[in-house]
Design a protein around this motif. Structure first.
Motif, PDB file in Angstrom:
ATOM      1  N   PHE A 152      13.492  -2.788  -8.806  1.00 23.32           N
ATOM      2  CA  PHE A 152      13.707  -3.231  -8.132  1.00 23.32           C
ATOM      3  C   PHE A 152      12.540  -3.246  -7.002  1.00 23.32           C
ATOM      4  CE2 PHE A 152      17.821  -2.533 -10.080  1.00 23.32           C
ATOM      5  CZ  PHE A 152      18.151  -3.519  -9.650  1.00 23.32           C
ATOM      6  N   GLY A 153      11.749  -3.976  -6.489  1.00 28.34           N
ATOM      7  CA  GLY A 153      10.542  -3.195  -5.606  1.00 28.34           C
ATOM      8  C   GLY A 153      10.213  -4.607  -4.656  1.00 28.34           C
ATOM      9  N   HIS A 154       9.178  -5.088  -4.716  1.00 27.95           N
ATOM     10  CA  HIS A 154       9.117  -5.420  -3.233  1.00 27.95           C
ATOM     11  C   HIS A 154       7.162  -6.866  -3.904  1.00 27.95           C
ATOM     12  CE1 HIS A 154      10.452  -2.399  -1.182  1.00 27.95           C
ATOM     13  NE2 HIS A 154       9.704  -1.825  -1.802  1.00 27.95           N
ATOM     14  N   ASN A 155       7.223  -7.676  -2.587  1.00 31.99           N
ATOM     15  CA  ASN A 155       6.274  -8.567  -2.921  1.00 31.99           C
ATOM     16  C   ASN A 155       5.079  -8.026  -2.277  1.00 31.99           C
ATOM     17  OD1 ASN A 155       6.511 -10.075  -4.943  1.00 31.99           O
ATOM     18  ND2 ASN A 155       6.756 -11.974  -3.531  1.00 31.99           N
ATOM     19  N   GLU A 156       3.830  -8.342  -2.210  1.00 32.25           N
ATOM     20  CA  GLU A 156       3.250  -9.887  -3.471  1.00 32.25           C
ATOM     21  C   GLU A 156       3.462  -8.659  -4.643  1.00 32.25           C
ATOM     22  OE1 GLU A 156       1.809 -13.002  -2.751  1.00 32.25           O
ATOM     23  OE2 GLU A 156       3.245 -12.434  -0.442  1.00 32.25           O
ATOM     24  N   ALA A 157       3.532  -7.904  -5.035  1.00 31.91           N
ATOM     25  CA  ALA A 157       3.127  -7.568  -6.289  1.00 31.91           C
ATOM     26  C   ALA A 157       3.843  -7.864  -7.074  1.00 31.91           C
ATOM     27  CB  ALA A 157       3.816  -5.433  -6.184  1.00 31.91           C
ATOM     28  N   PHE A 158       5.311  -8.472  -7.488  1.00 35.44           N
ATOM     29  CA  PHE A 158       6.659  -8.303  -8.571  1.00 35.44           C
ATOM     30  C   PHE A 158       5.972  -9.470  -8.533  1.00 35.44           C
ATOM     31  CE2 PHE A 158      10.546  -6.293  -8.601  1.00 35.44           C
ATOM     32  CZ  PHE A 158       9.869  -5.253  -8.359  1.00 35.44           C
ATOM     33  N   THR A 159       5.308 -11.019  -7.466  1.00 36.68           N
ATOM     34  CA  THR A 159       4.643 -11.959  -7.770  1.00 36.68           C
ATOM     35  C   THR A 159       3.801 -11.990  -8.108  1.00 36.68           C
ATOM     36  OG1 THR A 159       6.073 -13.166  -6.135  1.00 36.68           O
ATOM     37  CG2 THR A 159       4.175 -14.625  -6.709  1.00 36.68           C
ATOM     38  N   GLU A 160       2.540 -11.065  -7.854  1.00 36.10           N
ATOM     39  CA  GLU A 160       1.232 -11.535  -8.680  1.00 36.10           C
ATOM     40  C   GLU A 160       1.904 -10.267 -10.297  1.00 36.10           C
ATOM     41  OE1 GLU A 160      -3.438  -9.190  -8.352  1.00 36.10           O
ATOM     42  OE2 GLU A 160      -1.744  -9.311  -6.955  1.00 36.10           O
ATOM     43  N   PHE A 161       1.934  -9.830 -10.176  1.00 33.03           N
ATOM     44  CA  PHE A 161       2.872  -9.358 -11.847  1.00 33.03           C
ATOM     45  C   PHE A 161       3.354 -11.059 -12.946  1.00 33.03           C
ATOM     46  CE2 PHE A 161       5.027  -7.127 -15.296  1.00 33.03           C
ATOM     47  CZ  PHE A 161       4.423  -5.515 -15.560  1.00 33.03           C
ATOM     48  N   GLN A 170       2.925   2.216 -12.420  1.00 33.46           N
ATOM     49  CA  GLN A 170       4.588   2.471 -13.278  1.00 33.46           C
ATOM     50  C   GLN A 170       5.374   2.451 -13.948  1.00 33.46           C
ATOM     51  OE1 GLN A 170       5.543   5.535 -11.239  1.00 33.46           O
ATOM     52  NE2 GLN A 170       3.090   4.672 -10.525  1.00 33.46           N
ATOM     53  N   ILE A 171       5.353   1.012 -14.144  1.00 37.51           N
ATOM     54  CA  ILE A 171       5.438   0.065 -15.367  1.00 37.51           C
ATOM     55  C   ILE A 171       5.079   0.491 -16.846  1.00 37.51           C
ATOM     56  CG2 ILE A 171       6.191  -2.498 -16.384  1.00 37.51           C
ATOM     57  CD1 ILE A 171       6.579  -2.902 -13.780  1.00 37.51           C
ATOM     58  N   LYS A 172       3.384   0.740 -16.613  1.00 41.89           N
ATOM     59  CA  LYS A 172       3.711   1.801 -18.230  1.00 41.89           C
ATOM     60  C   LYS A 172       3.626   2.869 -18.145  1.00 41.89           C
ATOM     61  CE  LYS A 172      -0.743  -1.710 -18.599  1.00 41.89           C
ATOM     62  NZ  LYS A 172      -1.680  -1.233 -19.398  1.00 41.89           N
ATOM     63  N   THR A 219       5.778  -0.099  -3.496  1.00 47.34           N
ATOM     64  CA  THR A 219       3.602  -0.552  -3.201  1.00 47.34           C
ATOM     65  C   THR A 219       3.870  -2.220  -2.731  1.00 47.34           C
ATOM     66  OG1 THR A 219       1.901  -0.779  -4.464  1.00 47.34           O
ATOM     67  CG2 THR A 219       3.979  -0.533  -5.073  1.00 47.34           C
ATOM     68  N   PHE A 220       2.972  -2.547  -2.884  1.00 49.36           N
ATOM     69  CA  PHE A 220       2.776  -4.240  -2.576  1.00 49.36           C
ATOM     70  C   PHE A 220       1.627  -4.633  -3.846  1.00 49.36           C
ATOM     71  CE2 PHE A 220       4.819  -2.291   1.769  1.00 49.36           C
ATOM     72  CZ  PHE A 220       5.372  -2.943   1.359  1.00 49.36           C
ATOM     73  N   SER A 221       1.182  -3.819  -4.316  1.00 50.06           N
ATOM     74  CA  SER A 221      -0.024  -4.141  -5.247  1.00 50.06           C
ATOM     75  C   SER A 221       0.121  -4.040  -6.586  1.00 50.06           C
ATOM     76  CB  SER A 221      -1.117  -2.997  -5.144  1.00 50.06           C
ATOM     77  OG  SER A 221      -1.601  -2.386  -5.786  1.00 50.06           O
ATOM     78  N   PHE A 222      -0.185  -4.979  -7.176  1.00 45.91           N
ATOM     79  CA  PHE A 222       0.184  -5.458  -8.708  1.00 45.91           C
ATOM     80  C   PHE A 222      -0.601  -4.051  -8.979  1.00 45.91           C
ATOM     81  CE2 PHE A 222      -2.456  -6.385 -12.502  1.00 45.91           C
ATOM     82  CZ  PHE A 222      -1.578  -6.897 -13.240  1.00 45.91           C
ATOM     83  N   PHE A 223      -1.645  -3.867  -8.611  1.00 41.74           N
ATOM     84  CA  PHE A 223      -2.587  -2.379  -9.911  1.00 41.74           C
ATOM     85  C   PHE A 223      -1.225  -1.166  -9.880  1.00 41.74           C
ATOM     86  CE2 PHE A 223      -5.749  -4.996  -9.212  1.00 41.74           C
ATOM     87  CZ  PHE A 223      -6.095  -5.694 -10.469  1.00 41.74           C
ATOM     88  N   ASP A 224      -0.445  -0.715  -8.374  1.00 42.35           N
ATOM     89  CA  ASP A 224       0.136  -0.329  -8.429  1.00 42.35           C
ATOM     90  C   ASP A 224       1.351  -0.519  -9.739  1.00 42.35           C
ATOM     91  OD1 ASP A 224      -1.775   1.683  -7.185  1.00 42.35           O
ATOM     92  OD2 ASP A 224      -0.946   1.125  -4.869  1.00 42.35           O
TER      93      ASP A 224
END
Length: 160
Positions: free
Chosen positions: A107-116, A93-95, A84-89
């Motif tokens: 281990f994953g992807h941006n934009e989700a990681f930077t936004e997180f 998953q982290i929750k 996923t590239f979504s912060f909300f998704d």
């Protein structure tokens, strides 16, 4: 207290004409992942209890390289929803990390990681680079309850 490491996948190849999930790693990405993983291991003051990765080849291979720096070969859980590239998704998953684990690496992807990092940590980050990692601690007894945490470390491989 929960501690989370977000480790962005290594620089990947774009020249093979394969589906996005199947893109492999560039040599420079492999080298930078080794640098980050070695540095991460040297600074950690805790064991990583739970490992999970996006199913994308580039993320999973980054996780496998990183795992070689840890004495007990960790089991890397592949989570289809981490592609996923979504912060909300990503947050969802982290929750969902099992609460018996106090520490986790994803281990994953941006934009989700930077936004997180920017939303859930307390330091602004313009971009978590490929093979970069961020460690965030949360004052919560369970993953479902995590809120704004403390960014402990940001590792950028070009700075190592």
């Amino acid at each position: 207290m929960k501690k989370l490491i977000l480790f962005r996948h290594a620089k990947s190849r774009w020249d093979l004409g394969v589906k996005d999930q199947l893109r492999d790693l560039e040599q420079i990405g492999i080298e930078r992942t080794h640098k980050t993983a070695k540095h991460l291991k040297s600074i950690l003051d805790f064991d990583i209890e739970f490992w999970q990765s996006s199913p994308a080849v580039r993320a999973n291979k980054t996780a496998e390289i990183t795992a070689t720096y840890f004495p007990e070969k960790p089991m890397i859980h592949i989570n289809e929803n981490l592609y996923t590239f979504s912060f909300f998704d990503l947050l969802k998953q982290i929750k969902n990390i099992p609460d018996e684990h106090q520490t986790a690496i994803v281990f994953g992807h941006n934009e989700a990681f930077t936004e997180f990092v920017n939303r859930m940590g307390n330091r602004y980050l313009e971009n978590l680079p490929t093979s970069g990692a961020a460690i965030i601690s949360f004052d919560s007894p369970n993953w479902q309850g995590i809120e704004k945490g403390t960014t402990q470390t940001i590792i950028k491989p070009k700075e190592l």
